[in-house]
Design a protein around this motif. Structure first.
Motif, PDB file in Angstrom:
ATOM      1  N   ALA A  97     -12.065 -14.623  23.747  1.00 31.00           N
ATOM      2  CA  ALA A  97     -11.637 -13.562  24.452  1.00 31.00           C
ATOM      3  C   ALA A  97     -11.921 -12.748  23.437  1.00 31.00           C
ATOM      4  O   ALA A  97     -13.098 -12.474  22.419  1.00 31.00           O
ATOM      5  N   LYS A  98     -11.010 -11.068  24.149  1.00 29.57           N
ATOM      6  CA  LYS A  98     -12.181 -10.394  23.742  1.00 29.57           C
ATOM      7  C   LYS A  98     -11.431  -9.480  22.850  1.00 29.57           C
ATOM      8  O   LYS A  98     -10.260  -9.155  23.107  1.00 29.57           O
ATOM      9  N   VAL A  99     -11.119 -10.172  21.164  1.00 28.71           N
ATOM     10  CA  VAL A  99     -10.369  -9.534  20.878  1.00 28.71           C
ATOM     11  C   VAL A  99     -10.493  -8.071  19.412  1.00 28.71           C
ATOM     12  O   VAL A  99     -11.777  -8.034  19.150  1.00 28.71           O
ATOM     13  N   THR A 100      -9.314  -7.072  20.071  1.00 28.48           N
ATOM     14  CA  THR A 100      -9.478  -6.184  18.721  1.00 28.48           C
ATOM     15  C   THR A 100      -9.510  -5.799  17.730  1.00 28.48           C
ATOM     16  O   THR A 100      -7.985  -6.179  17.936  1.00 28.48           O
ATOM     17  N   VAL A 101      -9.719  -5.208  16.987  1.00 31.84           N
ATOM     18  CA  VAL A 101      -9.473  -5.552  15.597  1.00 31.84           C
ATOM     19  C   VAL A 101      -9.533  -3.934  14.763  1.00 31.84           C
ATOM     20  O   VAL A 101     -10.378  -3.159  15.429  1.00 31.84           O
ATOM     21  N   ALA A 102      -8.442  -3.094  14.270  1.00 33.36           N
ATOM     22  CA  ALA A 102      -8.344  -1.876  14.187  1.00 33.36           C
ATOM     23  C   ALA A 102      -7.548  -1.819  12.566  1.00 33.36           C
ATOM     24  O   ALA A 102      -6.993  -2.060  11.745  1.00 33.36           O
ATOM     25  N   LEU A 103      -9.252  -1.215  11.091  1.00 33.98           N
ATOM     26  CA  LEU A 103      -8.708  -1.583  10.266  1.00 33.98           C
ATOM     27  C   LEU A 103      -8.643   0.215   9.709  1.00 33.98           C
ATOM     28  O   LEU A 103      -9.698   0.664   9.908  1.00 33.98           O
ATOM     29  N   GLU A 104      -7.536   0.469   8.520  1.00 38.97           N
ATOM     30  CA  GLU A 104      -7.421   1.521   8.342  1.00 38.97           C
ATOM     31  C   GLU A 104      -7.669   1.683   6.646  1.00 38.97           C
ATOM     32  O   GLU A 104      -6.599   1.024   6.184  1.00 38.97           O
ATOM     33  N   VAL A 105      -8.871   2.152   6.290  1.00 36.76           N
ATOM     34  CA  VAL A 105      -8.658   2.820   4.668  1.00 36.76           C
ATOM     35  C   VAL A 105      -7.556   3.564   3.867  1.00 36.76           C
ATOM     36  O   VAL A 105      -7.861   4.416   4.768  1.00 36.76           O
ATOM     37  N   LYS A 106      -7.090   3.284   3.163  1.00 34.76           N
ATOM     38  CA  LYS A 106      -5.899   3.644   2.572  1.00 34.76           C
ATOM     39  C   LYS A 106      -6.689   3.798   1.547  1.00 34.76           C
ATOM     40  O   LYS A 106      -6.044   2.423   0.482  1.00 34.76           O
ATOM     41  N   GLU A 107      -6.867   5.410   0.425  1.00 35.75           N
ATOM     42  CA  GLU A 107      -6.479   4.975  -0.917  1.00 35.75           C
ATOM     43  C   GLU A 107      -4.962   5.365  -1.655  1.00 35.75           C
ATOM     44  O   GLU A 107      -4.688   6.478  -1.519  1.00 35.75           O
ATOM     45  N   GLU A 108      -4.520   4.588  -2.415  1.00 31.09           N
ATOM     46  CA  GLU A 108      -3.302   4.430  -2.696  1.00 31.09           C
ATOM     47  C   GLU A 108      -2.668   4.245  -4.129  1.00 31.09           C
ATOM     48  O   GLU A 108      -3.596   2.999  -4.495  1.00 31.09           O
ATOM     49  N   THR A 109      -1.784   5.398  -4.981  1.00 33.53           N
ATOM     50  CA  THR A 109      -1.118   4.877  -6.119  1.00 33.53           C
ATOM     51  C   THR A 109       0.072   4.451  -6.195  1.00 33.53           C
ATOM     52  O   THR A 109       0.576   4.706  -6.048  1.00 33.53           O
ATOM     53  N   ALA A 141       1.571  -3.337 -11.717  1.00 33.67           N
ATOM     54  CA  ALA A 141       2.056  -4.285 -13.072  1.00 33.67           C
ATOM     55  C   ALA A 141       3.902  -3.789 -12.691  1.00 33.67           C
ATOM     56  O   ALA A 141       3.598  -1.902 -13.424  1.00 33.67           O
ATOM     57  N   ASP A 142       5.156  -4.304 -13.121  1.00 33.55           N
ATOM     58  CA  ASP A 142       6.130  -3.140 -13.662  1.00 33.55           C
ATOM     59  C   ASP A 142       5.457  -2.548 -14.892  1.00 33.55           C
ATOM     60  O   ASP A 142       5.420  -2.398 -15.772  1.00 33.55           O
ATOM     61  N   GLY A 143       5.861  -0.562 -14.674  1.00 34.40           N
ATOM     62  CA  GLY A 143       5.427   0.205 -15.003  1.00 34.40           C
ATOM     63  C   GLY A 143       4.477   0.659 -15.512  1.00 34.40           C
ATOM     64  O   GLY A 143       3.646   1.590 -16.264  1.00 34.40           O
ATOM     65  N   ALA A 144       3.164  -0.269 -14.855  1.00 40.95           N
ATOM     66  CA  ALA A 144       1.687  -0.062 -14.824  1.00 40.95           C
ATOM     67  C   ALA A 144       1.090   0.421 -13.108  1.00 40.95           C
ATOM     68  O   ALA A 144       1.334  -0.751 -11.997  1.00 40.95           O
ATOM     69  N   GLU A 145       0.512   1.727 -13.442  1.00 44.10           N
ATOM     70  CA  GLU A 145       0.103   1.636 -12.019  1.00 44.10           C
ATOM     71  C   GLU A 145      -1.644   2.238 -12.258  1.00 44.10           C
ATOM     72  O   GLU A 145      -2.015   2.521 -12.697  1.00 44.10           O
ATOM     73  N   PHE A 146      -1.962   1.816 -10.939  1.00 50.99           N
ATOM     74  CA  PHE A 146      -3.625   2.040 -10.856  1.00 50.99           C
ATOM     75  C   PHE A 146      -3.498   2.304  -9.181  1.00 50.99           C
ATOM     76  O   PHE A 146      -3.173   1.518  -8.218  1.00 50.99           O
ATOM     77  N   ASN A 147      -4.656   2.834  -9.676  1.00 51.73           N
ATOM     78  CA  ASN A 147      -5.435   3.754  -7.576  1.00 51.73           C
ATOM     79  C   ASN A 147      -6.436   2.396  -7.036  1.00 51.73           C
ATOM     80  O   ASN A 147      -7.179   2.108  -7.335  1.00 51.73           O
ATOM     81  N   PHE A 148      -5.266   2.120  -5.986  1.00 50.28           N
ATOM     82  CA  PHE A 148      -6.063   0.872  -5.221  1.00 50.28           C
ATOM     83  C   PHE A 148      -7.130   1.576  -4.362  1.00 50.28           C
ATOM     84  O   PHE A 148      -6.112   2.538  -3.757  1.00 50.28           O
ATOM     85  N   TRP A 149      -7.645   1.003  -3.570  1.00 44.89           N
ATOM     86  CA  TRP A 149      -8.303   1.168  -2.645  1.00 44.89           C
ATOM     87  C   TRP A 149      -7.838  -0.108  -1.418  1.00 44.89           C
ATOM     88  O   TRP A 149      -8.695  -1.121  -1.936  1.00 44.89           O
ATOM     89  N   THR A 150      -7.573   0.487  -0.245  1.00 48.67           N
ATOM     90  CA  THR A 150      -7.211  -0.756   0.276  1.00 48.67           C
ATOM     91  C   THR A 150      -7.815  -0.501   2.241  1.00 48.67           C
ATOM     92  O   THR A 150      -7.496   0.480   2.155  1.00 48.67           O
ATOM     93  N   PHE A 151      -7.846  -1.508   2.777  1.00 52.36           N
ATOM     94  CA  PHE A 151      -7.927  -1.950   4.119  1.00 52.36           C
ATOM     95  C   PHE A 151      -6.424  -2.501   4.501  1.00 52.36           C
ATOM     96  O   PHE A 151      -5.718  -3.806   4.003  1.00 52.36           O
ATOM     97  N   GLY A 152      -5.817  -1.304   5.124  1.00 59.38           N
ATOM     98  CA  GLY A 152      -4.801  -1.636   5.899  1.00 59.38           C
ATOM     99  C   GLY A 152      -3.306  -1.682   5.362  1.00 59.38           C
ATOM    100  O   GLY A 152      -2.546  -1.529   4.974  1.00 59.38           O
ATOM    101  N   GLY A 153      -2.860  -0.826   3.553  1.00 60.49           N
ATOM    102  CA  GLY A 153      -2.417  -0.428   2.475  1.00 60.49           C
ATOM    103  C   GLY A 153      -1.710  -1.801   2.530  1.00 60.49           C
ATOM    104  O   GLY A 153      -1.320  -1.719   1.651  1.00 60.49           O
ATOM    105  N   THR A 154      -2.890  -2.740   2.032  1.00 61.44           N
ATOM    106  CA  THR A 154      -2.513  -4.170   1.509  1.00 61.44           C
ATOM    107  C   THR A 154      -3.620  -4.576   0.906  1.00 61.44           C
ATOM    108  O   THR A 154      -4.665  -4.302   0.831  1.00 61.44           O
TER     109      THR A 154
END
Length: 500
Positions: free
Chosen positions: A73-85, A89-102
């Protein structure tokens, strides 16, 4: 010369008359299958003639569903890049760069021979350009050269999935290692034409190493540390982008008697994973995510930028621990998850604990002597202190040392301990149920695990607490057996199948 000619004719005549060399009408033997033979090449397709299907993506820890198809089949895939903080870990944050927000990005699942149209969108709020390199792609950069995408833009390219297997995809924008170390990786699964054997549950797990300025679980926003990444000294080695992502209420689940498949990938960017499930054996492993299978495997190596597929059959209820068996990564940097299995016990497969009692070894003579040293006319408190000391030597001294001084940074002291200034019930609960996690003793931090000692009698626990409270440079009143008994009754019953 004449004799040689006659001899030659005789030999040829005999050969032609030999029944073993005569032609027969029997069918030729079927040639043996060569396990190393390459698969039949994929037929080229006309994309316009194929049915168009929008890919069903798998959001971790759930795998994308099987394609269920028997033709391309012809399969269509769409991925959005999101940079999110977000929390690493509990109480610790990091600036993730993600495909699709995960982290990892969504699992893509197609069939060998499919024609895949991939669109990459870079959100306008992002600060960096990104692209995507899919290891399943045959072509320059695995698609990276065709998808360099600035913030607020989108790009697209197409490819045919020529090889079955489980493949990593990741951002390949310079500096590549930094983009991957910020969480930009995922899996694309290319099913063989015949698919994989059906199972009851499929999960999607990826390991990654992260490099922050602060150490493991240091609080606050933690920036990326490039030098630490170059030195390959991660502060976190974690599953699915977060410390504890697969623990407790977020654990993977199954029932007794089910077949479970885990698509396991390693985003890296630096470390090799030794993937292992404590208390289980992989019935089948697709090595490095390819077509080769092996069976009855305890631990499988997964390189950075590689993947594996493992199948296991659940026999016994309980909690099974997923780890990178480079164990300090598991217990000190976060590479740990859980598979919780529910159902009926199978006591002939696994009995559970059968004996839990004090073992004194070569210390037995000293303990017996201490017990016998208490004369019959001693005051009851003195007798209790003597018996408490005997229990302390047999149970507690191995970690907290004979004099109660503990081990710096590992086992907290019991001698002169401000932590022991607690009420009777709280101390009793500590001994019965155990203690884990960070604590402060005399101004110093400790973070470890003390198992519970519910196997000791109420009398033994009361006596040893009385000894520790009234000795070892501590001051406190005796603790009575009734306190221990009441706390024991109030404690929830432990799960006999749980892993310690």
């Amino acid at each position: 010369m004449r004799h040689l000619t006659l001899l030659t004719l005789l030999v040829l005549s005999a050969a032609c008359s030999d029944p073993s060399n005569a032609e027969t009408d029997s069918a030729p033997e079927t040639p043996a299958v060569d396990p190393d033979a390459l698969p039949t090449p994929v037929e080229r397709v006309d994309p316009d003639s194929l049915p168009v299907i929008e890919a069903q993506l798998g959001i971790p820890p759930l795998a994308a569903p099987p394609t269920g198809r028997t033709s391309p089949a012809k399969v269509t895939v769409a991925l959005e890049v999101k940079e999110e903080t977000r929390e690493i870990a509990d109480g610790a944050e990091f600036n993730f760069w993600t495909f699709g927000g995960t982290v990892p990005g969504p699992m893509i699942r197609v069939r060998r021979g499919d024609y895949v149209e991939l669109r990459l969108m870079n959100h306008p709020d992002n600060t960096m350009p990104h692209n995507i390199d899919l290891h399943a792609v045959t072509g320059p950069g695995g698609g990276a050269t065709s998808t360099f995408t600035a913030p607020g833009h989108q790009t697209q390219f197409s490819f045919q999935a020529l090889n079955a297997g489980v493949y990593v995809y990741h951002c390949a924008t310079a500096p590549v290692g930094m983009h991957v170390a910020n969480g930009m990786y995922g899996l694309i699964v290319v099913e063989p034409e015949e698919g994989w054997p059906a199972v009851d549950k499929e999960y999607y797990v990826m390991q990654g190493d992260f490099y922050t300025t602060g150490n493991y679980r240091a609080a606050g926003l933690q920036p990326f540390d490039m030098q630490r990444a170059i030195d390959e000294n991660p502060s976190y080695v974690i599953f699915n982008g977060r410390d504890g992502a697969l623990v407790g209420e977020r654990a993977l689940t199954a029932n007794v008697g089910e077949n479970v498949r885990i698509f396991f990938g390693n985003g890296g960017p630096n470390l090799i994973s030794s993937f292992h499930v404590i208390g289980e054996i992989f019935d089948r492993v697709w090595l490095e995510g390819g077509s080769r299978q092996t069976r009855d495997v305890q631990t499988t190596l997964v390189p950075a930028g590689g993947a594996s597929v493992v199948d296991l059959h659940t026999e016994v209820p309980g909690t099974y621990i997923l780890v990178d068996h480079s164990l300090l990564r598991a217990f000190n940097k976060g590479a740990l998850g859980m598979l919780t299995v529910s159902g009926e016990e199978a006591l002939t497969v696994y009995s559970g604990q059968e004996i839990d009692e004090v073992y004194l070894g070569d210390q037995a003579p000293e303990v017996v002597a201490a017990l016998e040293a208490a004369p019959a006319d001693q005051e009851p408190l003195a007798v209790r202190m003597t018996r408490g000391e005997a229990t302390y030597r047999g149970v507690c001294a191995a970690c907290h040392q004979r004099g109660g001084e503990g081990l710096a940074g590992v086992f907290p002291p019991l001698a002169g301990s401000d932590y022991l200034r607690r009420d009777d019930a709280e101390l009793a609960r500590l001994v019965l149920a155990g203690l884990s996690g960070p604590i402060t003793v005399n101004g110093n931090q400790y973070n470890g695990v003390m198992p519970g000692f519910a196997n000791l009698t109420d009398h033994e626990i009361a006596d040893v607490l009385t000894y520790v409270r009234g000795n070892l440079n501590n001051r406190g009143a005796p603790i009575e057996d009734e306190v221990i008994a009441q706390v024991r009754r109030d404690l929830p019953r432990p799960d006999p199948g749980a892993h310690p």
